[in-house]
Design a protein around this motif. Sequence first.
Motif, PDB file in Angstrom:
ATOM      1  N   ARG A 176      50.782  49.939  41.395  1.00 32.78           N
ATOM      2  CA  ARG A 176      51.231  48.570  41.152  1.00 32.78           C
ATOM      3  C   ARG A 176      50.432  47.872  40.054  1.00 32.78           C
ATOM      4  NH1 ARG A 176      51.196  45.362  46.625  1.00 32.78           N
ATOM      5  NH2 ARG A 176      51.996  43.779  45.209  1.00 32.78           N
ATOM      6  N   TYR A 177      49.385  48.505  39.554  1.00 34.03           N
ATOM      7  CA  TYR A 177      48.458  47.827  38.651  1.00 34.03           C
ATOM      8  C   TYR A 177      48.425  48.459  37.269  1.00 34.03           C
ATOM      9  CZ  TYR A 177      46.848  45.652  42.906  1.00 34.03           C
ATOM     10  OH  TYR A 177      46.804  44.952  44.063  1.00 34.03           O
TER      11      TYR A 177
ATOM     12  N   TRP B 193      51.902  49.348  34.956  1.00 35.22           N
ATOM     13  CA  TRP B 193      52.002  50.040  36.236  1.00 35.22           C
ATOM     14  C   TRP B 193      53.176  51.014  36.237  1.00 35.22           C
ATOM     15  CZ3 TRP B 193      56.566  49.539  38.861  1.00 35.22           C
ATOM     16  CH2 TRP B 193      57.402  48.475  38.453  1.00 35.22           C
TER      17      TRP B 193
ATOM     18  N   ALA C 218      40.436  47.860  35.785  1.00 32.24           N
ATOM     19  CA  ALA C 218      41.623  47.518  36.571  1.00 32.24           C
ATOM     20  C   ALA C 218      41.626  46.022  36.837  1.00 32.24           C
ATOM     21  CB  ALA C 218      41.626  48.288  37.885  1.00 32.24           C
TER      22      ALA C 218
ATOM     23  N   ARG D 123      42.857  42.527  39.052  1.00 34.43           N
ATOM     24  CA  ARG D 123      43.084  42.155  40.444  1.00 34.43           C
ATOM     25  C   ARG D 123      44.564  41.850  40.684  1.00 34.43           C
ATOM     26  NH1 ARG D 123      39.091  40.476  43.700  1.00 34.43           N
ATOM     27  NH2 ARG D 123      37.783  40.015  41.902  1.00 34.43           N
ATOM     28  N   ASP D 124      45.282  41.426  39.620  1.00 32.27           N
ATOM     29  CA  ASP D 124      46.685  41.061  39.788  1.00 32.27           C
ATOM     30  C   ASP D 124      47.594  42.198  39.315  1.00 32.27           C
ATOM     31  OD1 ASP D 124      45.772  39.437  36.998  1.00 32.27           O
ATOM     32  OD2 ASP D 124      47.562  40.666  36.868  1.00 32.27           O
ATOM     33  N   THR D 125      48.882  42.013  39.537  1.00 32.06           N
ATOM     34  CA  THR D 125      49.856  43.067  39.236  1.00 32.06           C
ATOM     35  C   THR D 125      50.729  42.725  38.038  1.00 32.06           C
ATOM     36  OG1 THR D 125      51.391  42.074  40.816  1.00 32.06           O
ATOM     37  CG2 THR D 125      49.956  43.849  41.623  1.00 32.06           C
TER      38      THR D 125
ATOM     39  N   TYR E 219      46.710  41.752  28.640  1.00 34.40           N
ATOM     40  CA  TYR E 219      45.952  42.899  29.122  1.00 34.40           C
ATOM     41  C   TYR E 219      45.236  43.637  28.001  1.00 34.40           C
ATOM     42  CZ  TYR E 219      47.668  42.007  33.707  1.00 34.40           C
ATOM     43  OH  TYR E 219      47.901  41.395  34.906  1.00 34.40           O
TER      44      TYR E 219
ATOM     45  N   TYR F 177      40.717  41.876  33.295  1.00 33.83           N
ATOM     46  CA  TYR F 177      40.281  42.940  34.196  1.00 33.83           C
ATOM     47  C   TYR F 177      39.132  42.482  35.089  1.00 33.83           C
ATOM     48  CZ  TYR F 177      43.223  45.697  31.182  1.00 33.83           C
ATOM     49  OH  TYR F 177      44.301  46.173  30.487  1.00 33.83           O
TER      50      TYR F 177
END
Length: 127
Positions: A31-32, A53, A98, A100-102, A108, A114
Amino acid sequence: QVQLVESGGGLVQAGGSLRLSCAASIRTFSRYAMGWFRQAPGKEREFVAAISWSVRSTYYADSVKGRFTISRDNAKNTVYLQMNSLKPEDTAVYYCAAPRDTGWGSAYLSLDAYDFWGQGTQVTVSS
């Protein structure tokens, strides 16, 4: 607790290749988005590549475009960075990261997107 463990770094001659791996202990890894960054001595950490993702979308820094390829295997909770045609200026510690959110998008490309970072793996390219 999220853990990211990079591997695959080393010493290589200019023009050579390396493949970095990052194993993630994220329950819903698929999901990430995931990212790769690098930091050379005396320089700030900089963006290298990111992958969504869904695997359908990627971003690359201009300095590595056409030479590096980011990929992921969601079944193995692993993201990869294939580095070809390496140059001495690619020498750095490489980190996977990575969020924390999707989400996904141009945000990004920034370190600020991140929340979790690996310990890094050293890549040294000799001339």
